[in-house]
Scaffold this active site. Structure first.
Site, short mmCIF file in Angstrom:
data_model
loop_
_atom_site.label_atom_id
_atom_site.label_comp_id
_atom_site.label_asym_id
_atom_site.label_seq_id
_atom_site.Cartn_x
_atom_site.Cartn_y
_atom_site.Cartn_z
CG ASP A 174 -52.16 -4.81 39.67
OD1 ASP A 174 -52.22 -5.38 38.56
OD2 ASP A 174 -51.38 -5.16 40.59
CG HIS A 192 -44.81 -2.44 39.31
ND1 HIS A 192 -45.18 -2.06 40.58
CD2 HIS A 192 -45.41 -3.63 39.10
CE1 HIS A 192 -45.97 -2.99 41.10
NE2 HIS A 192 -46.14 -3.95 40.22
C1 6XA Z 1 -43.07 -10.77 41.14
C2 6XA Z 1 -44.14 -9.74 41.34
C3 6XA Z 1 -44.42 -8.87 40.17
C4 6XA Z 1 -45.76 -8.20 40.30
C5 6XA Z 1 -46.26 -7.69 39.01
C6 6XA Z 1 -47.65 -7.13 39.08
N1 6XA Z 1 -41.83 -10.29 40.70
N2 6XA Z 1 -47.80 -5.85 39.30
O1 6XA Z 1 -48.65 -7.81 38.94
O2 6XA Z 1 -48.98 -5.26 39.30
ZN ZN Z 2 -50.21 -6.67 40.08
#
Ligand code: 6XA
Ligand code: ZN
Length: 343
Positions: free
Chosen positions: A196, A160
């Protein structure tokens, strides 16, 4: 397969995160990596190596230096202002506000360099995330030395994180750093496959205008899942990157047959595109018992991911991303990697 382990991942250790309006115990915790390491060792996957330090230059090929400088000092700034525990942003430059000027105010800079309030910034976040990039670069060195694959065991995750922002538990985009380093070392075409549960908005954005790095992702539909504002099927790349981005959003409840059909679509595109090298953003939050995700892959499905990726026949760097069913995460990750090795 050799594993490169981030030896300082536990310096990023958040106690709590904002989740549905309250502070709850953090999901992205050091025990995730501990469980994976135990499973890697129990399975006899191969040697576990320490990363070699490649410095900040390869990270600055992907991330803005001013963002990295901010990240490095952010927690100390937060504490100096009287902040307690982990730092969280509270204000963001949304549409009509300017993001080209870096304010002096700390809270304003936290917002400038982040995308959500769900990502605790701790005293050791920068150090842990930078070490993760060193692991990815070391894994790439292994491929250059002739290994068919390598596994990067790191946390916090990376996909991210954009060129100049953190979010979604991510600070430094290890997969993007590795892909860029592969290009800089002479690979003509690099592909990133993101399996993912979440769309890797940072990775997509970093390479969106480029035709030399293909980003393919299958993920929870952003209409209902983080990162919400990116990851739709009509995002196909722009300019020189037109056609080098593939998003396959899938609905909550997606089961193995539907998920693997999407994986095959992604792999068919990558096969046709012909990468010299493959980076896989390996999240196992597609697992049926993941506490924050909504796909239905069973533990017995994970080796098939490895087998299908192996059929691409490219040198492959596996980079750890999400997966929060802490007790099962090691078995699921090792399942993928063994499936790849045994194919
Ligand atoms: C909750 C969700 C964060 C997702 C993180 C993740 N704030 N990204 O696994 O691949
Ligand atoms: Zn994830």
């Amino acid at each position: 397969m050799k594993t490169v382990l981030n030896p300082v991942h536990a310096r990023h250790a958040a106690s709590h995160e904002f989740f549905r309006g309250r502070l709850v115990p953090a999901h992205e915790i050091p025990q995730r990596a501990d469980h994976i390491l135990a499973a890697v060792q129990a399975a006899g996957l191969g040697p576990v190596l320490e990363p070699v330090d490649h410095g900040l230059a390869p990270i600055e090929r992907v991330h803005a230096p001013r963002y990295l400088r901010f990240l490095e000092g952010a927690h100390a700034e937060w504490r100096a202002l009287g902040g307690e525990g982990d730092a969280f942003p509270a204000v963001w430059p949304v549409r009509t506000l300017r993001s080209d000027v870096e304010p002096r105010n700390f809270a304003a800079r936290m917002g400038l360099y982040s995308m959500d309030s769900g990502t605790p910034l701790t005293a050791g976040s920068f150090e842990a995330a930078v070490a993760g990039a060193q692991c990815a670069l070391t894994g790439l060195d292994l491929l250059h030395a002739g290994e068919r694959a390598a596994y990067v065991l790191t946390r916090p995750p990376g996909h991210h994180a954009g060129a100049d922002f953190f979010g979604g538990y991510c600070f430094v985009n290890h997969a993007a750093v590795a892909a860029q380093a592969a290009r800089d070392a002479g690979a003509q075409r690099v592909a990133i496959l993101d399996v993912d549960y979440h769309h890797g908005n940072g990775t997509q954005a970093i390479f969106y205008g480029r035709g030399d790095v293909f980003y393919a992702s299958l993920h929870g539909d952003p209409m209902t899942e983080l990162p919400f504002y990116l990851g739709h099927a009509d995002e196909t790349g722009e300019g020189a990157g037109e056609g080098a981005n593939l998003n396959l959003p899938l609905p909550a409840g997606t089961d193995a047959p539907r998920w693997f059909a999407a994986l095959d679509r992604a792999l068919d595109r990558l096969r046709a595109w012909g990468p010299d090298l493959l980076v896989v953003s390996l999240g196992v939050d597609t697992y049926e018992h993941d506490p924050i995700s909504h796909f239905k892959l069973a533990e017995s499905d994970f080796p098939e991911i490895g087998r299908r990726v192996a059929a691409l026949g490219r040198p492959t760097l596996w980079v750890q991303e999400g997966g929060y069913a802490t007790e099962a995460i090691g078995r699921n990750v090792v399942g993928v990697l063994r499936g790849f090795e045994q194919a």
